[in-house]
Scaffold this motif. Structure first.
Motif, mmCIF file in Angstrom:
data_model
loop_
_atom_site.group_PDB
_atom_site.id
_atom_site.type_symbol
_atom_site.label_atom_id
_atom_site.label_comp_id
_atom_site.label_asym_id
_atom_site.label_seq_id
_atom_site.Cartn_x
_atom_site.Cartn_y
_atom_site.Cartn_z
ATOM 1 N N GLU A 43 25.861 -5.020 11.371
ATOM 2 C CA GLU A 43 27.083 -5.616 11.915
ATOM 3 C C GLU A 43 26.800 -6.995 12.494
ATOM 4 O O GLU A 43 27.604 -7.921 12.352
ATOM 5 C CB GLU A 43 27.694 -4.702 12.975
ATOM 6 C CG GLU A 43 28.296 -3.446 12.387
ATOM 7 C CD GLU A 43 28.683 -2.411 13.425
ATOM 8 O OE1 GLU A 43 28.326 -2.568 14.627
ATOM 9 O OE2 GLU A 43 29.352 -1.420 13.047
ATOM 10 N N ALA A 46 26.498 -9.418 9.602
ATOM 11 C CA ALA A 46 27.837 -9.725 9.079
ATOM 12 C C ALA A 46 28.563 -10.691 10.002
ATOM 13 O O ALA A 46 29.216 -11.627 9.540
ATOM 14 C CB ALA A 46 28.645 -8.441 8.907
ATOM 15 N N LEU A 85 29.784 -6.324 3.550
ATOM 16 C CA LEU A 85 29.517 -6.693 4.934
ATOM 17 C C LEU A 85 30.791 -6.843 5.748
ATOM 18 O O LEU A 85 30.737 -6.993 6.966
ATOM 19 C CB LEU A 85 28.692 -7.968 4.994
ATOM 20 C CG LEU A 85 27.239 -7.809 4.528
ATOM 21 C CD1 LEU A 85 26.549 -9.154 4.433
ATOM 22 C CD2 LEU A 85 26.462 -6.872 5.443
ATOM 23 N N ASP A 88 34.250 -10.154 8.353
ATOM 24 C CA ASP A 88 33.623 -11.256 9.079
ATOM 25 C C ASP A 88 32.755 -12.130 8.188
ATOM 26 O O ASP A 88 32.435 -13.248 8.527
ATOM 27 C CB ASP A 88 32.756 -10.723 10.231
ATOM 28 C CG ASP A 88 33.578 -10.244 11.413
ATOM 29 O OD1 ASP A 88 34.775 -10.584 11.469
ATOM 30 O OD2 ASP A 88 33.036 -9.518 12.249
ATOM 31 N N CYS A 89 32.333 -11.576 7.059
ATOM 32 C CA CYS A 89 31.391 -12.291 6.217
ATOM 33 C C CYS A 89 32.093 -13.202 5.236
ATOM 34 O O CYS A 89 33.027 -12.993 4.623
ATOM 35 C CB CYS A 89 30.496 -11.316 5.463
ATOM 36 S SG CYS A 89 29.257 -12.111 4.445
#
Length: 89
Positions: A43, A46, A85, A88-89
């Motif tokens: 996390e 990511a 991921l 956010d990625c």
């Protein structure tokens, strides 16, 4: 030098190192060994990748594609990482 004989791009080594780390963390999550720590680390990766601006994101995806071409056995997994991921990625 790339396995296919082409020139290596600057930064591709970092992408390969990141892929190795992600694959190891995914394995740890799947076998339950330190899975909370491994998931938290994934996390975090990511989140950091999600901080890239649009141009950086395009360069990262292009680097993933170069590595995927050079590593056909893992190509589908590599190409799927941006989605895997998360947002956010």
């Amino acid at each position: 030098m790339e396995e296919d004989g082409g020139a290596a791009f600057p930064g591709d080594e970092v992408v390969r190192a990141l892929l190795t780390a992600i694959a190891t963390l995914e394995d740890l999550v799947s076998v339950g060994s330190d899975s909370n720590f491994a998931l938290s680390t994934l996390e975090g990766i990511a989140h950091e990748l999600g901080g890239m601006d649009a141009a950086e994101g395009r360069r990262f995806v292009a680097a993933l594609e170069r590595v995927a071409v050079a590593e056909p056995d893992r190509a589908a997994w590599i190409r799927g990482l941006p989605v895997a991921l998360g947002p956010d990625c």
